[in-house]
Scaffold this motif. Sequence first.
Motif, mmCIF file in Angstrom:
data_model
loop_
_atom_site.group_PDB
_atom_site.id
_atom_site.type_symbol
_atom_site.label_atom_id
_atom_site.label_comp_id
_atom_site.label_asym_id
_atom_site.label_seq_id
_atom_site.Cartn_x
_atom_site.Cartn_y
_atom_site.Cartn_z
ATOM 1 N N GLU A 149 1.794 3.566 -1.386
ATOM 2 C CA GLU A 149 1.462 4.994 -1.505
ATOM 3 C C GLU A 149 1.610 5.726 -0.173
ATOM 4 O O GLU A 149 2.003 6.889 -0.135
ATOM 5 N N GLU A 200 5.472 6.025 0.463
ATOM 6 C CA GLU A 200 6.025 7.076 -0.400
ATOM 7 C C GLU A 200 5.651 8.461 0.105
ATOM 8 O O GLU A 200 6.486 9.365 0.149
ATOM 9 N N LYS A 223 11.344 4.378 3.831
ATOM 10 C CA LYS A 223 12.048 3.440 2.957
ATOM 11 C C LYS A 223 12.187 2.086 3.655
ATOM 12 O O LYS A 223 11.980 1.980 4.857
#
Length: 81
Positions: free
Chosen positions: A22, A25, A30
């Motif tokens: 979380e 994101e 990435k």
Amino acid sequence: MMKSTGIVRMVDSVGRIVLPAEIREKFGIKEGGELEIYVDSSSIILKKYEPTCIFCGSTKDITVFKERNVCNKCLEHLKTI
């Protein structure tokens, strides 16, 4: 001001930690993404790495020239000197 997430992670034997999905994101980190590490007297701060121009600090349109980051605007200005 820093805000606690309430998440605690263990450091493994080679110094790695896992960032929760979380958080990755939320910040657009990435797999293979780069983080900068900052320290002050009592804190370690991880920040998503964004290359910046060595002259003006811009993060837009960065080109690497002789292992240095230069934005296109500064690159064009250098051509006129």
